[in-house]
Design an enzyme around this catalytic site. Sequence first.
Site, PDB file in Angstrom:
ATOM      1  N   GLY A  69       5.432  -4.752   4.817  1.00  0.00           N
ATOM      2  CA  GLY A  69       5.309  -6.199   4.928  1.00  0.00           C
ATOM      3  C   GLY A  69       5.259  -6.888   3.570  1.00  0.00           C
ATOM      4  O   GLY A  69       5.841  -7.958   3.394  1.00  0.00           O
ATOM      5  N   THR A  70       4.585  -6.283   2.629  1.00  0.00           N
ATOM      6  CA  THR A  70       4.465  -6.898   1.300  1.00  0.00           C
ATOM      7  C   THR A  70       5.844  -7.075   0.674  1.00  0.00           C
ATOM      8  O   THR A  70       6.185  -8.145   0.154  1.00  0.00           O
ATOM      9  CB  THR A  70       3.579  -6.016   0.394  1.00  0.00           C
ATOM     10  N   ASN A 147      -3.944 -12.636  10.024  1.00  0.00           N
ATOM     11  CA  ASN A 147      -4.553 -11.303  10.035  1.00  0.00           C
ATOM     12  C   ASN A 147      -6.068 -11.334  10.144  1.00  0.00           C
ATOM     13  O   ASN A 147      -6.677 -10.368  10.605  1.00  0.00           O
ATOM     14  CB  ASN A 147      -4.134 -10.522   8.776  1.00  0.00           C
ATOM     15  N   GLN A 175       1.376  -9.279  11.803  1.00  0.00           N
ATOM     16  CA  GLN A 175       0.257  -9.079  12.736  1.00  0.00           C
ATOM     17  C   GLN A 175       0.613  -9.439  14.170  1.00  0.00           C
ATOM     18  O   GLN A 175      -0.040  -8.978  15.102  1.00  0.00           O
ATOM     19  CB  GLN A 175      -0.967  -9.894  12.294  1.00  0.00           C
ATOM     20  N   SER A 195       5.981  -4.985   9.598  1.00  0.00           N
ATOM     21  CA  SER A 195       5.428  -3.794   8.946  1.00  0.00           C
ATOM     22  C   SER A 195       5.167  -2.737  10.016  1.00  0.00           C
ATOM     23  O   SER A 195       4.644  -3.041  11.088  1.00  0.00           O
ATOM     24  CB  SER A 195       4.114  -4.156   8.246  1.00  0.00           C
ATOM     25  N   THR A 233      17.718   5.159  -2.110  1.00  0.00           N
ATOM     26  CA  THR A 233      17.851   6.082  -0.973  1.00  0.00           C
ATOM     27  C   THR A 233      16.771   5.781   0.061  1.00  0.00           C
ATOM     28  O   THR A 233      15.596   5.626  -0.289  1.00  0.00           O
ATOM     29  CB  THR A 233      17.766   7.542  -1.460  1.00  0.00           C
ATOM     30  N   CYS A 320      -6.995  -6.090   2.838  1.00  0.00           N
ATOM     31  CA  CYS A 320      -6.275  -6.097   1.563  1.00  0.00           C
ATOM     32  C   CYS A 320      -7.019  -6.960   0.544  1.00  0.00           C
ATOM     33  O   CYS A 320      -6.869  -6.777  -0.650  1.00  0.00           O
ATOM     34  CB  CYS A 320      -4.867  -6.641   1.746  1.00  0.00           C
TER      35      CYS A 320
HETATM   36  C1  LIG Z   1      -0.193 -10.770   7.750  1.00  0.00           C
HETATM   37  C2  LIG Z   1       0.148  -9.631   6.852  1.00  0.00           C
HETATM   38  N1  LIG Z   1       1.254  -9.693   6.102  1.00  0.00           N
HETATM   39  C3  LIG Z   1       1.619  -8.693   5.285  1.00  0.00           C
HETATM   40  C4  LIG Z   1       0.852  -7.549   5.172  1.00  0.00           C
HETATM   41  C5  LIG Z   1       1.286  -6.460   4.252  1.00  0.00           C
HETATM   42  O1  LIG Z   1       1.944  -5.436   4.945  1.00  0.00           O
HETATM   43  P1  LIG Z   1       2.069  -3.981   4.268  1.00  0.00           P
HETATM   44  O2  LIG Z   1       0.715  -3.369   4.292  1.00  0.00           O
HETATM   45  O3  LIG Z   1       3.069  -3.268   5.128  1.00  0.00           O
HETATM   46  O4  LIG Z   1       2.589  -4.189   2.880  1.00  0.00           O
HETATM   47  C6  LIG Z   1      -0.335  -7.439   5.925  1.00  0.00           C
HETATM   48  C7  LIG Z   1      -1.219  -6.274   5.786  1.00  0.00           C
HETATM   49  O5  LIG Z   1      -2.406  -6.323   5.953  1.00  0.00           O
HETATM   50  C8  LIG Z   1      -0.682  -8.510   6.787  1.00  0.00           C
HETATM   51  O6  LIG Z   1      -1.793  -8.460   7.528  1.00  0.00           O
END
Ligand SMILES: Cc1ncc(COP(=O)(O)O)c(C=O)c1O
Length: 373
Positions: A69-70, A147, A175, A195, A233, A320
């Site tokens: 997701g990031t 989240n 989420q 994600s 890759t 996070c």
């Molecule tokens: C709303 C939201 N976006 C993005 C992310 C990041 O995803 P990833 O852990 O796959 O990088 C999170 C992770 O907690 C999230 O809750």
Amino acid sequence: MIYLDHNATTPIDERVLDAMLPYLSSFYGNPSSLYRSGRAVRSAIETAREQVAALVNCLPAQIVFTSGGTEANNLAIKGFAYKNSACRMAVSSIEHPSVLAAAQALRGHGYHIDLLAVDGLGQAKLSELERICTSGLDLLSIMLANNETGVIQDMAGIAEVCRRHQVCLHTDAVQAVGKIPVDFMQLGVQMLSLSSHKIYGPKGSGALIIDRKIELDPLFTGGGQESALRPGTENTAAIIGFGKAAELAKLELQQRTEHLLKIRDQLEAGLDEIKGVVVFGRGSERLPNTVQFGLEGIDGEMLLMQLDRKGIAVSSGSACASGGAEPSHVLTAMGIDTGLAKSAIRISLGKSTSSADITRFLEVLKSLVSSPQ
Ligand SMILES: Cc1ncc(COP(=O)(O)O)c(C=O)c1O
């Protein structure tokens, strides 16, 4: 352990692990190789692409696999900015750090970034969006579900404003997916982040869904993988695991949601018995698995540690972002008073959370909050 932190991450489903294992041993070919063992892996990746596409109703060709997701959020926001150097962007004030920090980094490079405010229930203020659009906006990034609070945005209303002002709309659906129906075609968004590890898939895998009318610059340069938007890759086993997790999430969505709603109601009924408990965003539509609450006079981090000692894992906000003494930026943006925000505990339920887990959690919580910390 009673694990009540599924918004931080979920355990890998055994069926997902089974699907992945051959690609960590026997099927090691490079998917870009033209001989048979390469082509077999390419074909498995394309199946995963179809599985993810089916979960969110998009075309397989609209999917760019990323490391999670990031990266998907960074690709959407920075990729758009690098392609459109004079663009103006806005992000909501309750976004995940991967959106907020990406926007902040662009601001440092001279981009104009607006912050879209939310109300006390965590909903974006549409009048404010209208105002920002009128003064000139090219991209809005706003999450589908938060989240921390689980609050779901009125995406139809937001998309309508964006469509009128011809603003590209990106949503972080990390989420939301797997917990509520997510339909890329219906939502009216042009980009959507996913994600894998939030839906019982492996960590380090995710995707950005892109309406191909939107042009992005890649964050990395190299080979031509993923339409050259994510060269390198492929993380084969993780992509295949993500595909399997997506297939299961689609198949079991209704069953999972019904179960989650039942135990969430049990949890909230129990919380209501504790004097002074406030469930954040309660008047809004929320994810069926997420309850964030506060209790004046309690230290959330301390309560988290006490619960941990009793074998219960919860979060005091976004996993996070936790670890600091600052109150959650989400609750602050919703206008929650600092003391109450610092008492916040987030419970996020999963498909294997049982009613007995909730009973035990409530019992422990009640004993902890009634005795001095
Ligand atoms: C709303 C939201 N976006 C993005 C992310 C990041 O995803 P990833 O852990 O796959 O990088 C999170 C992770 O907690 C999230 O809750």
